[in-house]
Design a protein around this motif. Structure first.
Motif, PDB file in Angstrom:
ATOM      1  N   THR A 226       0.841  -1.194   0.000  1.00  0.00           N
ATOM      2  CA  THR A 226       0.000   0.000   0.000  1.00  0.00           C
ATOM      3  C   THR A 226       0.875   1.242   0.000  1.00  0.00           C
ATOM      4  O   THR A 226       1.660   1.460   0.917  1.00  0.00           O
ATOM      5  CB  THR A 226      -0.897   0.000   1.261  1.00  0.00           C
ATOM      6  OG1 THR A 226      -1.533  -1.270   1.342  1.00  0.00           O
ATOM      7  CG2 THR A 226      -1.952   1.082   1.179  1.00  0.00           C
ATOM      8  N   LYS A 227       0.744   2.045  -1.058  1.00  0.00           N
ATOM      9  CA  LYS A 227       1.600   3.225  -1.203  1.00  0.00           C
ATOM     10  C   LYS A 227       0.843   4.475  -0.746  1.00  0.00           C
ATOM     11  O   LYS A 227      -0.345   4.620  -1.042  1.00  0.00           O
ATOM     12  CB  LYS A 227       1.998   3.434  -2.673  1.00  0.00           C
ATOM     13  CG  LYS A 227       2.432   2.173  -3.407  1.00  0.00           C
ATOM     14  CD  LYS A 227       3.766   1.669  -2.954  1.00  0.00           C
ATOM     15  CE  LYS A 227       4.233   0.479  -3.802  1.00  0.00           C
ATOM     16  NZ  LYS A 227       5.287  -0.287  -3.147  1.00  0.00           N
ATOM     17  N   PRO A 228       1.524   5.414  -0.070  1.00  0.00           N
ATOM     18  CA  PRO A 228       0.854   6.673   0.272  1.00  0.00           C
ATOM     19  C   PRO A 228       0.642   7.508  -0.988  1.00  0.00           C
ATOM     20  O   PRO A 228       1.380   7.369  -1.957  1.00  0.00           O
ATOM     21  CB  PRO A 228       1.846   7.345   1.225  1.00  0.00           C
ATOM     22  CG  PRO A 228       3.162   6.761   0.890  1.00  0.00           C
ATOM     23  CD  PRO A 228       2.924   5.375   0.376  1.00  0.00           C
ATOM     24  N   LYS A 229      -0.368   8.373  -0.935  1.00  0.00           N
ATOM     25  CA  LYS A 229      -0.645   9.227  -2.097  1.00  0.00           C
ATOM     26  C   LYS A 229       0.326  10.403  -2.090  1.00  0.00           C
ATOM     27  O   LYS A 229       0.434  11.120  -1.088  1.00  0.00           O
ATOM     28  CB  LYS A 229      -2.089   9.731  -1.986  1.00  0.00           C
ATOM     29  CG  LYS A 229      -2.746   9.934  -3.302  1.00  0.00           C
ATOM     30  CD  LYS A 229      -4.214  10.157  -3.121  1.00  0.00           C
ATOM     31  CE  LYS A 229      -4.768  10.766  -4.397  1.00  0.00           C
ATOM     32  NZ  LYS A 229      -6.069  11.330  -4.219  1.00  0.00           N
ATOM     33  N   THR A 230       1.059  10.562  -3.170  1.00  0.00           N
ATOM     34  CA  THR A 230       2.004  11.679  -3.254  1.00  0.00           C
ATOM     35  C   THR A 230       1.833  12.363  -4.613  1.00  0.00           C
ATOM     36  O   THR A 230       1.397  11.730  -5.578  1.00  0.00           O
ATOM     37  CB  THR A 230       3.466  11.189  -3.114  1.00  0.00           C
ATOM     38  OG1 THR A 230       3.716  10.196  -4.107  1.00  0.00           O
ATOM     39  CG2 THR A 230       3.733  10.615  -1.738  1.00  0.00           C
TER      40      THR A 230
END
Ligand code: SF4
Ligand code: SF4
Length: 241
Positions: A226-230
């Protein structure tokens, strides 16, 4: 974590864990090494097993089962001097395939190949270690096939444990645009300018971790599946001083 088992006889994983003072909560599996050579999941912790000299290895939610299987394959290969086709050559193939999977080079047919080879090794290898290796691969694919497959199809390590699958990100909510991460990155993989939220270029990032150490704000984070939104490119800093 590894624990040495000595002359346990007929026992259960629950009893072994208790004897080592290990809480079973949070474990996703244990491995009881050769000659048992078996993965035991929590629903079987109370099943009886016969074990004399072996190692009990625990895996929790942060353990990668693809990496775990690669380690076990390597251990079993090192433990045997057998040169038979299924034990020696089969073990070599298994190690090569799992090595590729764990280093982002897994291919779509890899698991099918392992599924074909494992039962043949389990029944045809001359040495006990070779047969155990086949059984271990079979069992790992049945129990953790989805987790292992994610390394191939999604190019991610669901447990977030494999270094090569770890990605680095800069959080908009924390970045002050100080530029320390940019200076620390030798791979020119960070975009930014003063008072702008910096952004990691994933195509250039080599996962060295220098930016993580350099950031005084805790704005650099790592991610598994799960990747953070950037943002795709630097934007003015939003964080209030
Ligand atoms: S992990 Fe290393 S290569 Fe990637 S952005 Fe950070 S400093 Fe650069
Ligand atoms: S990520 Fe950290 S080191 Fe990089 S500019 Fe933002 S606050 Fe500074």
């Amino acid at each position: 974590m590894d624990y040495a088992i000595n002359n346990a006889g007929t026992t259960t994983v629950s009893k072994l864990l208790a004897s080592f003072g290990v809480e079973p909560a949070g474990l996703k599996a244990v491995w009881v090494s050769y000659p048992c050579a078996i993965f035991v999941t929590p629903d079987h912790f109370d099943d009886e097993l016969e074990v004399e000299q072996a190692t009990l290895r625990t895996y929790d939610g942060e353990s990668c089962m693809a990496d775990a299987l690669l380690t076990i394959i390597d251990e079993l290969r090192r433990a045997t001097e057998c040169t038979c086709t299924f034990g020696h050559e089969g073990g070599y193939q298994m190690a090569a395939i799992m090595g590729d999977i764990c280093s982002k080079k897994g291919k779509s047919g890899d698991l099918a190949l392992m599924r074909d080879l494992a039962p043949v090794m389990a029944s045809q290898a001359i040495c006990g270690e070779g047969r155990a290796l086949g059984r271990a691969v079979n069992q790992a694919l049945d129990l953790f096939g989805d987790e292992i497959e994610a390394h191939i199809t999604k190019k991610t390590c669901p447990a977030g444990a494999c270094q090569t699958f770890r990605t680095f990100h800069i959080l908009v909510s924390k970045c002050t645009g100080c530029g320390k991460c940019l200076k620390a990155c030798d791979d020119d993989a960070i975009m930014g300018k003063p008072r702008f939220v910096h952004v990691v270029n994933q195509r250039k990032c080599t996962q060295c971790g220098a930016c993580l150490k350099a950031c005084p704000e805790g704005a650099v984070v790592t991610a598994g599946a799960t990747k953070p939104k950037t943002p795709p490119k630097p934007i003015p800093v939003r964080r209030k001083k």
